[in-house]
Design a protein around this motif. Structure first.
Motif, PDB file in Angstrom:
ATOM      1  N   ALA A  11       2.681   4.495 -10.052  1.00 28.83           N
ATOM      2  CA  ALA A  11       2.527   3.056 -10.267  1.00 28.83           C
ATOM      3  C   ALA A  11       3.871   2.395 -10.013  1.00 28.83           C
ATOM      4  O   ALA A  11       4.863   2.726 -10.671  1.00 28.83           O
ATOM      5  CB  ALA A  11       2.048   2.775 -11.689  1.00 28.83           C
TER       6      ALA A  11
ATOM      7  N   ASN B  37       6.070  -1.403  -8.830  1.00 33.21           N
ATOM      8  CA  ASN B  37       6.091  -2.856  -8.715  1.00 33.21           C
ATOM      9  C   ASN B  37       6.763  -3.267  -7.411  1.00 33.21           C
ATOM     10  O   ASN B  37       7.659  -2.566  -6.907  1.00 33.21           O
ATOM     11  CB  ASN B  37       6.843  -3.485  -9.883  1.00 33.21           C
TER      12      ASN B  37
ATOM     13  N   GLY C 258      -1.317 -12.758  -7.836  1.00 32.41           N
ATOM     14  CA  GLY C 258      -2.328 -11.780  -8.221  1.00 32.41           C
ATOM     15  C   GLY C 258      -2.224 -11.406  -9.671  1.00 32.41           C
ATOM     16  O   GLY C 258      -1.810 -12.199 -10.509  1.00 32.41           O
ATOM     17  N   THR C 259      -2.568 -10.140  -9.989  1.00 33.45           N
ATOM     18  CA  THR C 259      -2.630  -9.684 -11.375  1.00 33.45           C
ATOM     19  C   THR C 259      -1.260  -9.281 -11.884  1.00 33.45           C
ATOM     20  O   THR C 259      -0.319  -9.067 -11.116  1.00 33.45           O
ATOM     21  CB  THR C 259      -3.574  -8.476 -11.474  1.00 33.45           C
TER      22      THR C 259
ATOM     23  N   ASP D 296       2.027  -3.315  -9.319  1.00 34.74           N
ATOM     24  CA  ASP D 296       1.573  -3.986  -8.106  1.00 34.74           C
ATOM     25  C   ASP D 296       0.913  -3.032  -7.122  1.00 34.74           C
ATOM     26  O   ASP D 296       0.046  -3.433  -6.359  1.00 34.74           O
ATOM     27  CB  ASP D 296       2.755  -4.688  -7.420  1.00 34.74           C
TER      28      ASP D 296
ATOM     29  N   LEU E 221      -0.805   0.878  -6.928  1.00 37.38           N
ATOM     30  CA  LEU E 221      -1.250   2.119  -7.547  1.00 37.38           C
ATOM     31  C   LEU E 221      -1.572   3.120  -6.445  1.00 37.38           C
ATOM     32  O   LEU E 221      -2.314   2.805  -5.516  1.00 37.38           O
ATOM     33  CB  LEU E 221      -2.488   1.888  -8.411  1.00 37.38           C
TER      34      LEU E 221
ATOM     35  N   TYR F 166      -3.711   3.926  -1.382  1.00 34.06           N
ATOM     36  CA  TYR F 166      -2.885   2.870  -1.958  1.00 34.06           C
ATOM     37  C   TYR F 166      -3.766   1.684  -2.332  1.00 34.06           C
ATOM     38  O   TYR F 166      -4.485   1.150  -1.487  1.00 34.06           O
ATOM     39  CB  TYR F 166      -1.813   2.426  -0.973  1.00 34.06           C
ATOM     40  N   ASN F 167      -3.686   1.282  -3.589  1.00 32.14           N
ATOM     41  CA  ASN F 167      -4.404   0.111  -4.077  1.00 32.14           C
ATOM     42  C   ASN F 167      -3.378  -0.972  -4.388  1.00 32.14           C
ATOM     43  O   ASN F 167      -2.641  -0.886  -5.379  1.00 32.14           O
ATOM     44  CB  ASN F 167      -5.209   0.473  -5.324  1.00 32.14           C
TER      45      ASN F 167
ATOM     46  N   ARG G   7      -2.547  -4.212  -5.845  1.00 37.74           N
ATOM     47  CA  ARG G   7      -3.174  -5.067  -6.844  1.00 37.74           C
ATOM     48  C   ARG G   7      -2.609  -6.484  -6.843  1.00 37.74           C
ATOM     49  O   ARG G   7      -3.258  -7.413  -7.332  1.00 37.74           O
ATOM     50  CB  ARG G   7      -3.006  -4.445  -8.230  1.00 37.74           C
ATOM     51  N   ASN G   8      -1.402  -6.648  -6.365  1.00 34.06           N
ATOM     52  CA  ASN G   8      -0.751  -7.948  -6.378  1.00 34.06           C
ATOM     53  C   ASN G   8      -0.450  -8.337  -4.944  1.00 34.06           C
ATOM     54  O   ASN G   8       0.323  -7.667  -4.264  1.00 34.06           O
ATOM     55  CB  ASN G   8       0.539  -7.896  -7.199  1.00 34.06           C
TER      56      ASN G   8
ATOM     57  N   GLN H 179      -1.464  -4.115   2.071  1.00 34.85           N
ATOM     58  CA  GLN H 179      -2.900  -4.110   1.839  1.00 34.85           C
ATOM     59  C   GLN H 179      -3.346  -2.707   1.451  1.00 34.85           C
ATOM     60  O   GLN H 179      -2.604  -1.732   1.612  1.00 34.85           O
ATOM     61  CB  GLN H 179      -3.645  -4.543   3.111  1.00 34.85           C
ATOM     62  N   ASP H 180      -4.561  -2.588   0.922  1.00 29.97           N
ATOM     63  CA  ASP H 180      -5.112  -1.279   0.565  1.00 29.97           C
ATOM     64  C   ASP H 180      -5.245  -0.406   1.808  1.00 29.97           C
ATOM     65  O   ASP H 180      -5.617  -0.885   2.879  1.00 29.97           O
ATOM     66  CB  ASP H 180      -6.491  -1.436  -0.072  1.00 29.97           C
TER      67      ASP H 180
END
Length: 210
Positions: free
Chosen positions: A83, A85, A94-95, A99, A101, A131-132, A134-135, A141-142
């Motif tokens: 994980a 950032n 975003g969330t 950032d 995962l 790779y996900n 999230r932000n 990108q994923d």
């Protein structure tokens, strides 16, 4: 008198040497260095080159199944995650929380440099990660990313207990999760190419052998 002292000193030295050798052999014989080992671990994961400028180091974690047919050779199949950032200089939307995962699997071969219970080793393998992102950040990108882990470590066997500290560098290829990162000048079969930025992982793993 001198001869007796010399003889006594010689006997003492031989006794100490024999005792040390027996203790060392006892430790080696009690160390379970062959068989199936299950390990859990954690540490840190970061990135280099252009990727390192945009992604901060983060927490790494994983689980590994190790098969050692000999004291020297090991075959591993493992799960790894991390994980991270993004760097605060990037415009993010975003969330909250991590950032990026990463979840992945890899197959690795290890070769010990000695057959002793305290064993330095080298490793190489092949893996894939998802790779996900999230932000939302420009250029990220994923994506699914292939990797080639290369590294070294130090493994300690005490009976059935195993402690393993390692550091590996991951060559990433054909990643589109970071579209702004240029490719390296190394071509692979097909349309694959290594990225000019890679990742590094340092972990401490604890486990037991059966």
């Amino acid at each position: 008198m001198t001869k007796k002292l010399v003889a006594g000193a010689g006997i003492a030295v031989l006794s100490l040497w024999a005792g040390s050798a027996m203790a060392r052999e006892g430790r080696e014989s009690s160390a379970d260095m062959r068989g199936l080992t299950v390990q859990l671990g954690g540490g840190v994961e970061g990135y280099t080159s252009a990727l390192g400028q945009d992604i901060d180091p983060g927490v790494a974690y994983g689980a590994t199944i190790v098969l050692k047919p000999t004291k020297v050779v090991g075959l591993e199949l493992g799960y790894s995650g991390a994980a991270n950032n993004f760097d605060t200089q990037l415009p993010l939307t975003g969330t909250s929380g991590p950032d990026v995962l990463r979840n992945g699997a890899q197959a690795v071969a290890t070769v010990g440099l000695t057959a002793a219970p305290l064993q330095p080793y080298v490793l190489a393998g092949l893996g894939i990660s998802n790779y996900n992102v999230r932000n939302a950040a420009p250029g990220f990108q994923d994506d699914n990313v292939g990797l080639v882990p290369l590294g070294a470590g130090l493994r300690l066997h005490i009976g059935d207990f195993v402690a393993d500290a390692r550091l590996n560098y991951n060559l990433l290829f054909d990643q589109e999760f970071a579209g702004t990162v240029p490719p390296a000048n190394v071509d692979l079969p097909g349309n694959e190419t290594f990225s000019s930025g890679g990742s590094y992982t340092g972990t401490l793993n604890l486990g037991a052998t059966w």
